[in-house]
Design a protein around this motif. Structure first.
Motif, mmCIF file in Angstrom:
data_model
loop_
_atom_site.group_PDB
_atom_site.id
_atom_site.type_symbol
_atom_site.label_atom_id
_atom_site.label_comp_id
_atom_site.label_asym_id
_atom_site.label_seq_id
_atom_site.Cartn_x
_atom_site.Cartn_y
_atom_site.Cartn_z
ATOM 1 N N CYS A 227 48.175 -86.100 -2.402
ATOM 2 C CA CYS A 227 47.948 -84.700 -2.259
ATOM 3 C C CYS A 227 48.950 -84.449 -0.684
ATOM 4 C CB CYS A 227 46.703 -84.519 -1.500
ATOM 5 S SG CYS A 227 46.539 -82.586 -1.247
ATOM 6 N N ALA A 228 48.573 -85.821 0.563
ATOM 7 C CA ALA A 228 49.400 -85.319 1.389
ATOM 8 C C ALA A 228 50.562 -86.143 1.401
ATOM 9 C CB ALA A 228 49.353 -86.214 2.212
ATOM 10 N N TYR B 162 53.204 -73.688 7.403
ATOM 11 C CA TYR B 162 53.604 -73.871 6.049
ATOM 12 C C TYR B 162 54.143 -71.971 6.205
ATOM 13 C CZ TYR B 162 53.971 -78.689 5.507
ATOM 14 O OH TYR B 162 54.406 -79.964 5.774
ATOM 15 N N GLN C 254 56.544 -80.894 1.148
ATOM 16 C CA GLN C 254 57.493 -79.020 0.699
ATOM 17 C C GLN C 254 58.640 -79.165 2.026
ATOM 18 O OE1 GLN C 254 54.204 -76.231 0.772
ATOM 19 N NE2 GLN C 254 53.379 -77.530 -0.637
ATOM 20 N N ILE D 148 49.680 -76.503 5.610
ATOM 21 C CA ILE D 148 49.594 -75.281 4.408
ATOM 22 C C ILE D 148 50.079 -74.075 4.937
ATOM 23 C CG2 ILE D 148 49.362 -74.162 2.495
ATOM 24 C CD1 ILE D 148 50.615 -76.467 1.548
ATOM 25 N N CYS E 12 46.272 -81.432 5.673
ATOM 26 C CA CYS E 12 47.321 -80.807 5.548
ATOM 27 C C CYS E 12 46.594 -79.529 4.638
ATOM 28 C CB CYS E 12 46.510 -81.798 3.840
ATOM 29 S SG CYS E 12 46.716 -83.336 3.130
ATOM 30 N N GLN F 204 52.770 -85.018 -0.851
ATOM 31 C CA GLN F 204 53.335 -83.590 -1.586
ATOM 32 C C GLN F 204 52.772 -82.879 -0.298
ATOM 33 O OE1 GLN F 204 51.101 -83.003 -4.843
ATOM 34 N NE2 GLN F 204 51.574 -84.049 -5.926
ATOM 35 N N VAL F 205 52.551 -82.594 0.516
ATOM 36 C CA VAL F 205 52.219 -81.706 1.398
ATOM 37 C C VAL F 205 53.427 -81.675 2.357
ATOM 38 C CG1 VAL F 205 50.893 -80.834 2.584
ATOM 39 C CG2 VAL F 205 50.378 -81.490 1.343
ATOM 40 N N ALA G 16 48.595 -73.350 -0.775
ATOM 41 C CA ALA G 16 47.738 -74.203 -0.798
ATOM 42 C C ALA G 16 47.325 -75.343 -2.085
ATOM 43 C CB ALA G 16 46.224 -73.941 -0.706
ATOM 44 N N PRO G 17 47.124 -76.171 -2.623
ATOM 45 C CA PRO G 17 46.796 -77.410 -3.307
ATOM 46 C C PRO G 17 46.122 -76.525 -4.347
ATOM 47 C CG PRO G 17 47.504 -78.672 -1.918
ATOM 48 C CD PRO G 17 46.800 -76.896 -1.121
ATOM 49 N N TRP H 29 42.276 -84.589 4.857
ATOM 50 C CA TRP H 29 42.432 -83.443 4.021
ATOM 51 C C TRP H 29 42.724 -82.237 5.174
ATOM 52 C CZ3 TRP H 29 43.089 -81.317 -0.246
ATOM 53 C CH2 TRP H 29 42.912 -79.827 -0.640
#
Length: 195
Positions: free
Chosen positions: A20-21, A158, A27, A155, A151, A23-24, A180-181, A148
């Motif tokens: 997840c991190a 972002y 971006q 977002i 991350c 992927q963040v 957000a995921p 978390w």
């Protein structure tokens, strides 16, 4: 639950959180690599969000990842990690240069992969988090919870970047940038008729 299944669950959680991190971080890396955001866009001052630029928001998000990683390195042999997100330093080159920002984000991504790839139980390590509110307070948390947090914090910034680029500069950032995921997962389930 046996210690073996607990370790497997912890390992799975660590891998999922690391993915997840990454992927963040991917971006803004992808956004900067695409070439539609250059130095001019990095430093264009927002008319809607006071004192904001794309570069300021990227640097601020990067700072939190960097500070978490630095605290892991400086507290490697300690029983608890000491972390303070308020110890940021100015980075004008990062804020004004798309290439510098991209290089620094790639560096953080590699450091995350290394830190979390080498330490199987890192997510559960205790963190002593200092916060200035304006009084200094200390909180107990874990590395996983802080990963978390950084991350979700990224977002959030972002989303400001999305508003500046799309709303003010007319640059398409794609449908997932600054989302957000959990929102992306929700959208995927809805599009498949699962909700």
């Amino acid at each position: 639950m046996s210690s073996q299944s607990s370790a497997a669950g912890s390992s799975y959680a660590q891998q999922a959180m690391l993915e997840c991190a990454l992927q963040v971080l991917d971006q803004p890396i992808a956004l900067l690599a695409a070439g539609s955001v250059g130095d001019e866009q990095m430093s264009a001052t927002s008319s809607l969000i006071p004192s904001s630029t794309v570069g300021v928001h990227l640097r601020h998000a990067h700072d939190h990842f960097r500070l978490l990683l630095e605290s892991l390195g400086s507290s490697a042999s300690a029983s608890a990690v000491a972390l303070d997100y308020d110890c940021r330093t100015p980075a004008p080159a990062f804020e004004r240069s798309a290439e510098t920002a991209r290089a620094e984000l790639l560096k953080i991504k590699r450091q995350l992969q290394q830190a979390f790839g080498e330490h199987a139980e890192l997510m559960e390590k205790e963190v002593r988090l200092a916060a200035t509110t304006p009084a200094r307070l200390d909180f107990g948390t874990t590395v996983g919870r802080e990963l978390w947090f950084v991350c979700l914090h990224a977002i959030h910034h972002y989303a400001f970047i999305r508003a500046i680029l799309s709303g003010e500069l007319g640059i398409d950032v794609g449908p997932e940038f600054g989302v957000a995921p959990s929102t992306l997962v929700n959208k995927a389930f809805r599009s498949q008729g699962k909700m």
